[in-house]
Design an enzyme around this catalytic site. Structure first.
Site, PDB file in Angstrom:
ATOM      1  N   SER A 196       0.836  -1.192   0.000  1.00  0.00           N
ATOM      2  CA  SER A 196       0.000   0.000   0.000  1.00  0.00           C
ATOM      3  C   SER A 196       0.881   1.256   0.000  1.00  0.00           C
ATOM      4  O   SER A 196       1.655   1.452  -0.940  1.00  0.00           O
ATOM      5  CB  SER A 196      -0.963  -0.053   1.188  1.00  0.00           C
ATOM      6  OG  SER A 196      -1.978   0.894   1.042  1.00  0.00           O
ATOM      7  N   ASP A 223     -10.171  -5.429  -3.150  1.00  0.00           N
ATOM      8  CA  ASP A 223      -9.525  -4.393  -2.338  1.00  0.00           C
ATOM      9  C   ASP A 223     -10.348  -3.122  -2.435  1.00  0.00           C
ATOM     10  O   ASP A 223     -10.539  -2.569  -3.526  1.00  0.00           O
ATOM     11  CB  ASP A 223      -8.118  -4.196  -2.900  1.00  0.00           C
ATOM     12  CG  ASP A 223      -7.260  -3.236  -2.090  1.00  0.00           C
ATOM     13  OD1 ASP A 223      -7.813  -2.263  -1.544  1.00  0.00           O
ATOM     14  OD2 ASP A 223      -6.048  -3.475  -2.037  1.00  0.00           O
ATOM     15  N   HIS A 279      -7.446  -5.917   0.994  1.00  0.00           N
ATOM     16  CA  HIS A 279      -6.254  -5.095   1.278  1.00  0.00           C
ATOM     17  C   HIS A 279      -5.544  -5.533   2.554  1.00  0.00           C
ATOM     18  O   HIS A 279      -4.566  -4.908   2.967  1.00  0.00           O
ATOM     19  CB  HIS A 279      -6.702  -3.623   1.408  1.00  0.00           C
ATOM     20  CG  HIS A 279      -5.601  -2.619   1.208  1.00  0.00           C
ATOM     21  ND1 HIS A 279      -4.968  -2.441  -0.002  1.00  0.00           N
ATOM     22  CD2 HIS A 279      -5.018  -1.725   2.064  1.00  0.00           C
ATOM     23  CE1 HIS A 279      -4.056  -1.486   0.113  1.00  0.00           C
ATOM     24  NE2 HIS A 279      -4.060  -1.036   1.356  1.00  0.00           N
TER      25      HIS A 279
END
Lengths: 279, 279
Positions: free
Chosen positions: A145, A224, A257
């Site tokens: 991320s 995600d 995620h």
């Protein structure tokens, strides 16, 4: 020198939690370091974590060390920012402590401590190598991320330092998402041209590091919730195609995620780096 | 019925975090359940966590699901006690919420909610089977520390329910350690004879469940700071030898009491249970 705060035997190797005084950030900084069995010096994978994380999230949740032990890879997980009462912060989760974006801030109130690019690429690796048997000529970088953004941009900006690069769910173009616009605006100022050199997609478009990486591995979950608004792997994909930079972008149906996604594919990433660092 | 609070794809299977209203504890209870790829019904491993844990510790830290997916095992991790403002508690980490010792309390103020043996062995398994494709004729049990005590004692007390049993760093004789004396004294009263049936070593000595388990797997780290005062695997070992109960007790040099130990050997335990549940 690093103080060893905790040491745990795991997967036949040894995990260390360490603290040291950083000249780059002007604060104490923490990191975890896994060393595989044997005497080294070991090739080293640097892992950059995402928003809100510390050095502990990857260390406890990724399930990375079985594969790292098998492959003979050391794994270094720094904290995601400087911390402390004297360090600037913001109430939001996506700015300030825990949200450095791995840049060297030029703006007040961030500049005095938020020097994470300098910290990761020059100070930390040498700090680790002074205390542990790691081989600084064989270093790869990965992350998740915000840390995936960090891994891609630091690899592209420092191609002689890193020999391999991969990312999970990276922010591919901070110039074109709300997380990136907010953070880079605060850390680097309102002039967007100063942000470009910290945008992985822009760096690829400029042929930065061209020829240095035979391939880049990116894993992205299709469930995600940040995929469309913040991560935008299609921008990185188009830039790589246009620039002739090989990219292995794997899209995974149903994965989100979380670290449950990372733990599912981390062994592939360790193998990816080991293939390139042990050669 | 269970409410699914979160669902994550991981290791090719699906991890669920669930909540349901428990008749046994009179509270809402949480658990995590991993289902491997495929349609089931799947053999099921119940994991009981240790002091201070919730349903989340094993789930995020053990790195168990890669092996569980490969072996086709479902894995259920309940919380370690009832919780809530209306539930009795104690300021100490080793009594009350997070420290049930997996018994049915008979004493005030614990008895109204601390009914964890009943909860795990009769209510929870049926709750899970109503919502998910698990096979209640093929259930094994494992756990860590206080949860290792829970796994051993529940297996020995319910040998027709569980087909396989293992433990990490279990409290082997709560009658003979401070953790056990404190907890069982509060939950079951001052008469120590009421504690015996919740002491794994005593149950082995009484030939409880004799002939039901071909073998019991126990892993213990030798750098575990609780080993000598609280865990005492040598008592279990002596009882098994005397009773003719096969025990595979593995002592691991350098490993401590943390999840870094569990994650190093959890795949062996999943294989142990799969070998016995898939037969």
């Amino acid at each position: 020198m690093s103080d060893i705060l905790q040491q745990h035997r795991t997967q036949g190797g040894t995990l260390h939690y360490c603290r040291h005084d950083s000249a780059s950030t002007g604060t104490a900084m923490r990191y975890s370091l896994f060393l595989p069995p044997g005497n080294g010096p070991f090739p080293l994978l640097v892992w950059l974590s995402g928003l809100t994380c510390t050095e502990d999230n990857f260390t406890t949740k990724a399930g990375a060390y079985a594969a790292a032990a098998r492959l003979g890879l050391a794994v270094l997980a720094p904290d995601t920012s400087p911390r402390g009462e004297e360090v600037a912060n913001d109430a939001a989760y996506d700015l300030g402590q825990g949200a450095s974006f791995y840049v060297d801030a030029t703006q007040a109130p961030w500049a005095p401590h938020f020097q994470m690019e300098r910290y990761v690429t020059s100070e930390l690796l040498n700090v680790v190598a002074r205390s542990f048997a790691v081989d600084l000529t064989r270093v790869g970088i990965s992350g998740h991320s915000m840390g995936g953004h960090g891994a891609l941009t630091l690899a592209l900006r420092h191609p002689t330092l890193f020999k391999s690069v991969s990312a999970f769910s990276p922010i591919c173009s901070p110039l074109r998402c709300a997380w990136g616009e907010k953070a880079l605006g605060h850390y680097l100022g309102e002039d967007r041209s100063a942000w470009q050199a910290h945008d992985a997609t822009w760096l690829i478009e400029q042929h930065t590091a061209a020829g240095h990486y035979d391939n880049i591995l990116v894993d992205q979950g299709l469930a995600d919730s940040f995929l469309e608004a913040q991560l935008k792997p299609e921008l990185l994909e188009a830039a790589c195609t246009a620039a002739g930079q090989p990219l292995t972008l794997r899209r995974h149906e149903g994965y989100d995620h979380s670290y449950f996604f990372i733990s599912s594919f981390i062994a592939d990433h360790l193998q990816w780096h080991a293939d390139r660092l042990r050669a």
